[in-house]
Design a protein around this motif. Structure first.
Motif, PDB file in Angstrom:
ATOM      1  N   ALA A 198       0.833  -1.208   0.000  1.00 13.76           N
ATOM      2  CA  ALA A 198       0.000   0.000   0.000  1.00 13.76           C
ATOM      3  C   ALA A 198       0.868   1.259   0.000  1.00 13.76           C
ATOM      4  CB  ALA A 198      -0.932   0.001   1.202  1.00 13.76           C
ATOM      5  N   ASP A 199       1.906   1.257   0.820  1.00 11.15           N
ATOM      6  CA  ASP A 199       2.814   2.411   0.861  1.00 11.15           C
ATOM      7  C   ASP A 199       3.565   2.565  -0.456  1.00 11.15           C
ATOM      8  OD1 ASP A 199       1.997   2.920   3.463  1.00 11.15           O
ATOM      9  OD2 ASP A 199       3.797   2.037   4.388  1.00 11.15           O
ATOM     10  N   SER A 200       3.966   1.449  -1.039  1.00 15.79           N
ATOM     11  CA  SER A 200       4.769   1.523  -2.266  1.00 15.79           C
ATOM     12  C   SER A 200       3.986   2.079  -3.454  1.00 15.79           C
ATOM     13  CB  SER A 200       5.354   0.147  -2.623  1.00 15.79           C
ATOM     14  OG  SER A 200       4.354  -0.701  -3.162  1.00 15.79           O
ATOM     15  N   VAL A 201       2.662   1.933  -3.438  1.00 16.24           N
ATOM     16  CA  VAL A 201       1.856   2.458  -4.544  1.00 16.24           C
ATOM     17  C   VAL A 201       1.143   3.756  -4.163  1.00 16.24           C
ATOM     18  CG1 VAL A 201       1.574   0.217  -5.663  1.00 16.24           C
ATOM     19  CG2 VAL A 201      -0.160   1.001  -4.011  1.00 16.24           C
ATOM     20  N   GLY A 202       1.445   4.285  -2.993  1.00 16.28           N
ATOM     21  CA  GLY A 202       0.925   5.595  -2.602  1.00 16.28           C
ATOM     22  C   GLY A 202      -0.546   5.626  -2.227  1.00 16.28           C
ATOM     23  N   LEU A 203      -1.059   4.543  -1.619  1.00 13.95           N
ATOM     24  CA  LEU A 203      -2.446   4.582  -1.170  1.00 13.95           C
ATOM     25  C   LEU A 203      -2.605   5.605  -0.053  1.00 13.95           C
ATOM     26  CD1 LEU A 203      -3.559   0.839  -1.135  1.00 13.95           C
ATOM     27  CD2 LEU A 203      -3.952   2.577  -2.884  1.00 13.95           C
ATOM     28  N   PRO A 204      -3.785   6.171   0.094  1.00 17.58           N
ATOM     29  CA  PRO A 204      -4.013   7.142   1.176  1.00 17.58           C
ATOM     30  C   PRO A 204      -3.760   6.521   2.544  1.00 17.58           C
ATOM     31  CG  PRO A 204      -5.857   7.124  -0.370  1.00 17.58           C
ATOM     32  CD  PRO A 204      -4.962   5.959  -0.736  1.00 17.58           C
ATOM     33  N   ASP A 205      -3.471   7.368   3.511  1.00 20.90           N
ATOM     34  CA  ASP A 205      -3.236   6.897   4.876  1.00 20.90           C
ATOM     35  C   ASP A 205      -4.453   7.145   5.759  1.00 20.90           C
ATOM     36  OD1 ASP A 205      -3.148   9.638   5.116  1.00 20.90           O
ATOM     37  OD2 ASP A 205      -1.232   9.698   6.174  1.00 20.90           O
ATOM     38  N   HIS A 206      -5.606   7.313   5.136  1.00 17.37           N
ATOM     39  CA  HIS A 206      -6.843   7.541   5.875  1.00 17.37           C
ATOM     40  C   HIS A 206      -7.962   6.659   5.318  1.00 17.37           C
ATOM     41  CE1 HIS A 206      -6.905  10.338   2.445  1.00 17.37           C
ATOM     42  NE2 HIS A 206      -8.184  10.022   2.392  1.00 17.37           N
ATOM     43  N   ASP A 207      -8.910   6.348   6.183  1.00 18.95           N
ATOM     44  CA  ASP A 207     -10.055   5.529   5.796  1.00 18.95           C
ATOM     45  C   ASP A 207     -11.054   6.369   5.011  1.00 18.95           C
ATOM     46  OD1 ASP A 207      -8.785   3.833   7.643  1.00 18.95           O
ATOM     47  OD2 ASP A 207     -10.694   3.032   8.337  1.00 18.95           O
ATOM     48  N   PHE A 208     -11.752   5.710   4.090  1.00 19.47           N
ATOM     49  CA  PHE A 208     -12.848   6.384   3.402  1.00 19.47           C
ATOM     50  C   PHE A 208     -13.854   5.379   2.864  1.00 19.47           C
ATOM     51  CE2 PHE A 208      -9.729   5.927  -0.139  1.00 19.47           C
ATOM     52  CZ  PHE A 208     -10.520   5.340  -1.123  1.00 19.47           C
ATOM     53  N   TRP A 209     -15.037   5.891   2.581  1.00 19.05           N
ATOM     54  CA  TRP A 209     -16.076   5.194   1.818  1.00 19.05           C
ATOM     55  C   TRP A 209     -16.249   5.940   0.516  1.00 19.05           C
ATOM     56  CZ3 TRP A 209     -18.435   0.653   2.243  1.00 19.05           C
ATOM     57  CH2 TRP A 209     -18.453   0.008   3.494  1.00 19.05           C
ATOM     58  N   LEU A 210     -16.515   5.212  -0.553  1.00 17.42           N
ATOM     59  CA  LEU A 210     -16.754   5.799  -1.867  1.00 17.42           C
ATOM     60  C   LEU A 210     -18.060   5.203  -2.389  1.00 17.42           C
ATOM     61  CD1 LEU A 210     -15.683   7.545  -4.243  1.00 17.42           C
ATOM     62  CD2 LEU A 210     -14.472   5.492  -5.041  1.00 17.42           C
ATOM     63  N   PHE A 211     -19.050   6.059  -2.605  1.00 21.50           N
ATOM     64  CA  PHE A 211     -20.366   5.620  -3.044  1.00 21.50           C
ATOM     65  C   PHE A 211     -20.584   5.979  -4.508  1.00 21.50           C
ATOM     66  CE2 PHE A 211     -20.661   6.271   1.520  1.00 21.50           C
ATOM     67  CZ  PHE A 211     -21.259   5.093   1.938  1.00 21.50           C
ATOM     68  N   ASP A 212     -20.867   4.967  -5.312  1.00 19.68           N
ATOM     69  CA  ASP A 212     -21.184   5.142  -6.730  1.00 19.68           C
ATOM     70  C   ASP A 212     -20.142   5.974  -7.480  1.00 19.68           C
ATOM     71  OD1 ASP A 212     -23.492   3.579  -6.638  1.00 19.68           O
ATOM     72  OD2 ASP A 212     -24.739   5.279  -6.024  1.00 19.68           O
ATOM     73  N   SER A 213     -18.913   5.927  -7.023  1.00 14.25           N
ATOM     74  CA  SER A 213     -17.803   6.669  -7.653  1.00 14.25           C
ATOM     75  C   SER A 213     -18.121   8.153  -7.808  1.00 14.25           C
ATOM     76  CB  SER A 213     -17.452   6.062  -9.019  1.00 14.25           C
ATOM     77  OG  SER A 213     -17.046   4.720  -8.869  1.00 14.25           O
ATOM     78  N   ARG A 214     -18.935   8.682  -6.880  1.00 10.76           N
ATOM     79  CA  ARG A 214     -19.263  10.107  -6.964  1.00 10.76           C
ATOM     80  C   ARG A 214     -19.335  10.832  -5.621  1.00 10.76           C
ATOM     81  NH1 ARG A 214     -24.377  11.521  -5.962  1.00 10.76           N
ATOM     82  NH2 ARG A 214     -25.882   9.855  -5.719  1.00 10.76           N
ATOM     83  N   ILE A 215     -19.514  10.062  -4.531  1.00  3.47           N
ATOM     84  CA  ILE A 215     -19.525  10.678  -3.198  1.00  3.47           C
ATOM     85  C   ILE A 215     -18.442  10.001  -2.365  1.00  3.47           C
ATOM     86  CG2 ILE A 215     -20.822  11.106  -1.079  1.00  3.47           C
ATOM     87  CD1 ILE A 215     -23.394  10.919  -2.766  1.00  3.47           C
ATOM     88  N   LEU A 216     -17.506  10.806  -1.892  1.00  2.85           N
ATOM     89  CA  LEU A 216     -16.416  10.339  -1.042  1.00  2.85           C
ATOM     90  C   LEU A 216     -16.722  10.737   0.393  1.00  2.85           C
ATOM     91  CD1 LEU A 216     -13.474   9.355  -0.516  1.00  2.85           C
ATOM     92  CD2 LEU A 216     -12.729  11.669  -1.147  1.00  2.85           C
ATOM     93  N   VAL A 217     -16.647   9.776   1.297  1.00  2.00           N
ATOM     94  CA  VAL A 217     -16.816  10.063   2.719  1.00  2.00           C
ATOM     95  C   VAL A 217     -15.486   9.753   3.388  1.00  2.00           C
ATOM     96  CG1 VAL A 217     -18.025   9.476   4.852  1.00  2.00           C
ATOM     97  CG2 VAL A 217     -19.289   9.590   2.684  1.00  2.00           C
TER      98      VAL A 217
END
Length: 192
Positions: A108-127
């Protein structure tokens, strides 16, 4: 952007149309540690599936409507007790219709994933989840900014391509019952 209570976005879990994706980055969660299932797991008992838990009922209902829940969990090497618990309980979520996969923190670190949790709904709303040092969610941000949503979509797609099903990893890292029991009592988990 001001934080809002998590409860203010829970309607999204029932209202999304196509996909709900979660990225989990933490080594554990306060809500898990406070629960009886986690305490029993620490004493060496495998968590029992909860098919009638409201989460699993909603996952089944949404799957019946053609919608899809999925999540990626970032896991340390070796996994923390909190991560082991999440892998142990994943089978119940998967049985309800959720696709849960894991990726190592190093990858995850090597590909630069975020360091925070999130939900993504319908690829249009990020929580975006805001979680403090005690692993307690302090609030969330509901974001519809296209650049932020696109970044979350890229993180989802990147992590998905590299992740493996939870059951596969759980089969490799699952500690025997005596090891969990010994660790919970403060004794070494490896016989001497």
């Amino acid at each position: 952007m001001p934080l809002i209570p998590f409860e203010e976005i829970t309607h999204l879990f029932a209202e999304f149309e196509h996909t709900a994706f979660r990225l989990e980055t933490r080594r554990g969660y306060a809500t898990d540690r406070a629960g009886e299932r986690f305490q029993a797991f620490q004493r060496g008992f495998d968590p029992r599936p909860e098919p009638e838990h409201p989460w699993n009922v909603n996952v089944r209902d949404k799957a019946g409507q053609g919608a899809h829940f999925s999540r990626i969990r970032i896991v340390d090497e070796p996994p923390t007790d909190g991560q082991l618990f999440l892998m142990a309980t994943a089978a119940g979520n998967v049985a309800a219709g959720e696709d849960i996969r894991v990726i190592s923190r190093a990858v995850a670190d090597s590909v630069g994933l975020p360091d925070h949790d999130f939900w993504l709904f319908d690829s249009r709303i990020l929580v975006r989840m805001h979680i403090d040092a005690t692993d307690t969610t302090t609030g969330v941000e509901a974001i519809e900014d296209p650049a932020a949503v696109l970044a979350a979509c890229r993180a989802r797609d990147t992590s998905w391509a590299l992740a493996v099903p939870t059951a596969q990893v759980w089969a490799q890292v699952r500690p025997p019952m005596w090891a969990r029991t010994s660790r919970a009592r403060g004794r070494p988990s490896v016989p001497g």
